[in-house]
Design a protein around this motif. Structure first.
Motif, PDB file in Angstrom:
ATOM      1  N   ARG A 103       0.885  -1.321  -0.246  1.00  0.00           N
ATOM      2  CA  ARG A 103       0.281  -0.159  -0.295  1.00  0.00           C
ATOM      3  C   ARG A 103       1.066   1.479  -0.405  1.00  0.00           C
ATOM      4  NH1 ARG A 103      -2.217  -1.620   3.348  1.00  0.00           N
ATOM      5  NH2 ARG A 103      -2.270  -1.088   5.423  1.00  0.00           N
ATOM      6  N   ARG A 104       1.970   1.039   0.974  1.00  0.00           N
ATOM      7  CA  ARG A 104       2.622   2.294   0.666  1.00  0.00           C
ATOM      8  C   ARG A 104       3.969   2.579  -0.187  1.00  0.00           C
ATOM      9  NH1 ARG A 104       3.740   1.469   7.011  1.00  0.00           N
ATOM     10  NH2 ARG A 104       1.013   1.183   7.680  1.00  0.00           N
ATOM     11  N   GLY A 105       4.270   1.360  -0.315  1.00  0.00           N
ATOM     12  CA  GLY A 105       5.762   1.290  -1.423  1.00  0.00           C
ATOM     13  C   GLY A 105       6.088   1.375  -0.781  1.00  0.00           C
ATOM     14  N   LEU A 106       8.185   0.779  -0.860  1.00  0.00           N
ATOM     15  CA  LEU A 106       8.568   0.300  -0.518  1.00  0.00           C
ATOM     16  C   LEU A 106      10.019   1.752  -1.015  1.00  0.00           C
ATOM     17  CD1 LEU A 106      10.219  -3.079  -0.501  1.00  0.00           C
ATOM     18  CD2 LEU A 106       8.916  -1.663   1.730  1.00  0.00           C
ATOM     19  N   ARG A 107      10.789   2.728   0.245  1.00  0.00           N
ATOM     20  CA  ARG A 107      12.107   2.973  -0.924  1.00  0.00           C
ATOM     21  C   ARG A 107      13.485   2.795  -0.306  1.00  0.00           C
ATOM     22  NH1 ARG A 107      12.166   8.788  -1.007  1.00  0.00           N
ATOM     23  NH2 ARG A 107      14.608   9.931  -0.514  1.00  0.00           N
ATOM     24  N   ALA A 108      14.020   2.552  -1.695  1.00  0.00           N
ATOM     25  CA  ALA A 108      15.008   1.950  -1.394  1.00  0.00           C
ATOM     26  C   ALA A 108      16.462   2.639  -1.214  1.00  0.00           C
ATOM     27  CB  ALA A 108      15.546   1.351  -2.743  1.00  0.00           C
ATOM     28  N   TYR A 109      17.453   2.517  -0.392  1.00  0.00           N
ATOM     29  CA  TYR A 109      18.345   3.013   0.327  1.00  0.00           C
ATOM     30  C   TYR A 109      19.567   2.153  -0.544  1.00  0.00           C
ATOM     31  CZ  TYR A 109      15.721   6.714   2.573  1.00  0.00           C
ATOM     32  OH  TYR A 109      14.916   6.918   3.644  1.00  0.00           O
ATOM     33  N   ILE A 110      20.438   2.404  -1.765  1.00  0.00           N
ATOM     34  CA  ILE A 110      21.361   1.481  -2.658  1.00  0.00           C
ATOM     35  C   ILE A 110      22.395   2.702  -2.893  1.00  0.00           C
ATOM     36  CG2 ILE A 110      19.985   2.169  -4.157  1.00  0.00           C
ATOM     37  CD1 ILE A 110      20.822  -1.216  -5.400  1.00  0.00           C
ATOM     38  N   THR A 111      23.801   1.434  -2.994  1.00  0.00           N
ATOM     39  CA  THR A 111      24.982   2.053  -3.456  1.00  0.00           C
ATOM     40  C   THR A 111      25.378   0.639  -3.970  1.00  0.00           C
ATOM     41  OG1 THR A 111      25.000   3.243  -0.880  1.00  0.00           O
ATOM     42  CG2 THR A 111      27.378   2.859  -2.674  1.00  0.00           C
ATOM     43  N   ALA A 112      25.519   1.030  -5.004  1.00  0.00           N
ATOM     44  CA  ALA A 112      26.015   0.392  -6.131  1.00  0.00           C
ATOM     45  C   ALA A 112      26.440   1.118  -7.820  1.00  0.00           C
ATOM     46  CB  ALA A 112      24.270  -0.288  -6.734  1.00  0.00           C
ATOM     47  N   THR A 113      26.785   0.338  -8.796  1.00  0.00           N
ATOM     48  CA  THR A 113      27.304   0.743  -9.573  1.00  0.00           C
ATOM     49  C   THR A 113      26.216   0.839 -10.948  1.00  0.00           C
ATOM     50  OG1 THR A 113      29.499   0.299  -9.529  1.00  0.00           O
ATOM     51  CG2 THR A 113      29.343   0.435 -12.394  1.00  0.00           C
ATOM     52  N   PHE A 114      25.626   1.686 -11.772  1.00  0.00           N
ATOM     53  CA  PHE A 114      24.921   1.641 -12.397  1.00  0.00           C
ATOM     54  C   PHE A 114      25.164   1.690 -13.901  1.00  0.00           C
ATOM     55  CE2 PHE A 114      22.805   2.481  -8.886  1.00  0.00           C
ATOM     56  CZ  PHE A 114      21.486   2.243  -8.695  1.00  0.00           C
ATOM     57  N   THR A 115      24.751   0.846 -14.832  1.00  0.00           N
ATOM     58  CA  THR A 115      24.971   0.579 -15.954  1.00  0.00           C
ATOM     59  C   THR A 115      23.929   1.161 -16.750  1.00  0.00           C
ATOM     60  OG1 THR A 115      25.504  -1.176 -16.770  1.00  0.00           O
ATOM     61  CG2 THR A 115      27.417   0.670 -16.139  1.00  0.00           C
ATOM     62  N   VAL A 164      14.888   1.997  -9.622  1.00  0.00           N
ATOM     63  CA  VAL A 164      15.446   3.337  -8.994  1.00  0.00           C
ATOM     64  C   VAL A 164      16.368   3.601  -9.439  1.00  0.00           C
ATOM     65  CG1 VAL A 164      17.990   3.886  -6.954  1.00  0.00           C
ATOM     66  CG2 VAL A 164      15.934   2.473  -6.330  1.00  0.00           C
ATOM     67  N   ALA A 165      16.846   3.559 -10.766  1.00  0.00           N
ATOM     68  CA  ALA A 165      17.790   4.358 -11.673  1.00  0.00           C
ATOM     69  C   ALA A 165      16.166   5.081 -12.366  1.00  0.00           C
ATOM     70  CB  ALA A 165      18.418   3.704 -12.750  1.00  0.00           C
ATOM     71  N   GLU A 166      15.088   4.629 -12.439  1.00  0.00           N
ATOM     72  CA  GLU A 166      14.417   5.325 -13.643  1.00  0.00           C
ATOM     73  C   GLU A 166      13.714   6.525 -12.489  1.00  0.00           C
ATOM     74  OE1 GLU A 166      11.136   1.641 -14.285  1.00  0.00           O
ATOM     75  OE2 GLU A 166      12.194   1.512 -16.191  1.00  0.00           O
ATOM     76  N   ALA A 167      13.042   6.089 -11.661  1.00  0.00           N
ATOM     77  CA  ALA A 167      12.698   7.185 -10.544  1.00  0.00           C
ATOM     78  C   ALA A 167      14.448   8.405 -10.106  1.00  0.00           C
ATOM     79  CB  ALA A 167      12.260   6.792  -9.159  1.00  0.00           C
ATOM     80  N   TYR A 168      15.612   8.042 -10.572  1.00  0.00           N
ATOM     81  CA  TYR A 168      16.215   9.147 -10.402  1.00  0.00           C
ATOM     82  C   TYR A 168      16.668   9.692 -11.568  1.00  0.00           C
ATOM     83  CZ  TYR A 168      20.719  10.978  -8.836  1.00  0.00           C
ATOM     84  OH  TYR A 168      21.527  11.724  -9.006  1.00  0.00           O
ATOM     85  N   PHE A 169      16.735   8.778 -12.589  1.00  0.00           N
ATOM     86  CA  PHE A 169      17.413   9.268 -13.720  1.00  0.00           C
ATOM     87  C   PHE A 169      16.633   9.861 -15.009  1.00  0.00           C
ATOM     88  CE2 PHE A 169      20.839   6.814 -12.218  1.00  0.00           C
ATOM     89  CZ  PHE A 169      21.791   7.752 -12.194  1.00  0.00           C
ATOM     90  N   LEU A 180      22.271  -2.856 -12.571  1.00  0.00           N
ATOM     91  CA  LEU A 180      22.989  -2.654 -11.204  1.00  0.00           C
ATOM     92  C   LEU A 180      24.335  -3.848 -11.125  1.00  0.00           C
ATOM     93  CD1 LEU A 180      21.151  -1.744  -8.061  1.00  0.00           C
ATOM     94  CD2 LEU A 180      22.414  -3.546  -8.027  1.00  0.00           C
ATOM     95  N   ARG A 181      24.885  -3.403 -10.591  1.00  0.00           N
ATOM     96  CA  ARG A 181      26.351  -3.921 -10.535  1.00  0.00           C
ATOM     97  C   ARG A 181      26.907  -3.786  -9.563  1.00  0.00           C
ATOM     98  NH1 ARG A 181      30.489  -3.626 -14.532  1.00  0.00           N
ATOM     99  NH2 ARG A 181      29.804  -1.446 -15.159  1.00  0.00           N
ATOM    100  N   ASP A 182      27.744  -4.361  -8.864  1.00  0.00           N
ATOM    101  CA  ASP A 182      28.436  -4.458  -7.697  1.00  0.00           C
ATOM    102  C   ASP A 182      27.464  -3.391  -6.701  1.00  0.00           C
ATOM    103  OD1 ASP A 182      30.799  -5.114  -9.493  1.00  0.00           O
ATOM    104  OD2 ASP A 182      31.075  -2.919 -10.005  1.00  0.00           O
ATOM    105  N   LEU A 183      26.841  -4.426  -5.957  1.00  0.00           N
ATOM    106  CA  LEU A 183      26.258  -4.464  -5.097  1.00  0.00           C
ATOM    107  C   LEU A 183      27.023  -3.321  -3.567  1.00  0.00           C
ATOM    108  CD1 LEU A 183      22.752  -3.338  -4.158  1.00  0.00           C
ATOM    109  CD2 LEU A 183      22.702  -5.627  -3.562  1.00  0.00           C
ATOM    110  N   VAL A 184      26.845  -2.582  -3.106  1.00  0.00           N
ATOM    111  CA  VAL A 184      27.589  -2.119  -1.996  1.00  0.00           C
ATOM    112  C   VAL A 184      27.021  -2.259  -1.120  1.00  0.00           C
ATOM    113  CG1 VAL A 184      29.089  -0.181  -0.556  1.00  0.00           C
ATOM    114  CG2 VAL A 184      29.107  -1.149  -3.360  1.00  0.00           C
ATOM    115  N   HIS A 185      25.500  -1.527  -1.345  1.00  0.00           N
ATOM    116  CA  HIS A 185      24.874  -1.559  -0.101  1.00  0.00           C
ATOM    117  C   HIS A 185      23.500  -1.669  -0.052  1.00  0.00           C
ATOM    118  CE1 HIS A 185      22.822  -0.380   4.296  1.00  0.00           C
ATOM    119  NE2 HIS A 185      22.264   0.476   3.307  1.00  0.00           N
ATOM    120  N   ILE A 186      22.938  -2.040   0.872  1.00  0.00           N
ATOM    121  CA  ILE A 186      20.931  -2.022   0.320  1.00  0.00           C
ATOM    122  C   ILE A 186      20.171  -1.905   1.316  1.00  0.00           C
ATOM    123  CG2 ILE A 186      20.645  -4.692   0.330  1.00  0.00           C
ATOM    124  CD1 ILE A 186      18.764  -2.667  -2.310  1.00  0.00           C
TER     125      ILE A 186
END
Length: 190
Positions: A103-115, A164-169, A180-186
């Motif tokens: 219902r509320r949706g999730l907020r993702a906090y992520i550190t990773a490499t994006f291509t 996340v990328a669609e929302a941010y970019f 999404l490569r090299d996930l550091v934190h989520i």
């Protein structure tokens, strides 16, 4: 980082929200044998035969508990009864937790490499590490929870990365794929 970081993060937010819901005063689990049998009777479509099969007793025994004619069950029956009620009662709380997350949706906090890759522009070779926090849409959250339930780490990672990328970019509807490569934190929050 563990072998399933996205799924672990999803289960962590699930446990946190479930604990919040459990802390709110609600109708508690039925305590008396009569109330427990009645709870199972309602959950199993008011079928005395199904309750009896589940508990390993005769249907007439179930009817006697429902009418209040039996009050003190043997220890083995009381244990089976408690286990079956507890399993169904907990799953109801878990379902409420997932419903709240959908219902509320999730907020993702992520550190990773994006291509990025698109049919017209090709693939970006210079992916770089970014720290992003974005809201996932309701449909992305739904798909993410389905991937969690299926144990699909790769699918969950793809859903999170794309969302996340669609929302941010600002790529929603652009047809551009995100890797999404090299996930550091989520981490997830409501």
């Amino acid at each position: 980082m563990s072998a399933t970081p996205v799924l672990d993060a999803l289960w962590a937010i699930h446990r946190t929200e479930r604990d919040k819901l459990a802390a709110v005063p609600q109708r508690g689990m039925p305590k008396s044998p009569q109330a427990q049998v009645a709870f199972l009777h309602r959950r199993l479509g008011r079928s005395t035969a199904r309750v009896a099969r589940l508990l390993g007793v005769h249907p007439e025994t179930v009817r006697r508990y429902l009418r209040g004619q039996r009050r003190n069950p043997p220890a083995a029956f009381a244990d089976r009864l408690h286990q079956q009620v507890a399993a169904r009662f907990r799953s109801r709380l878990a379902r409420k937790t997932d419903d709240a997350m959908r219902r509320r949706g999730l907020r993702a906090y992520i550190t990773a490499t994006f291509t990025f890759e698109s049919a017209s522009a090709g693939t970006s070779d210079d992916g770089r590490e970014r720290r992003l926090d974005e809201d996932l849409t309701a449909s992305e959250t739904q798909r993410l929870l389905a991937a969690r339930d299926a144990g699909d780490e790769k699918g969950a990672l793809q859903i999170v990365g794309q969302g996340v990328a669609e929302a941010y970019f600002g790529l929603r509807g652009s047809g551009m794929d995100v890797d999404l490569r090299d996930l550091v934190h989520i981490k997830f929050e409501l």
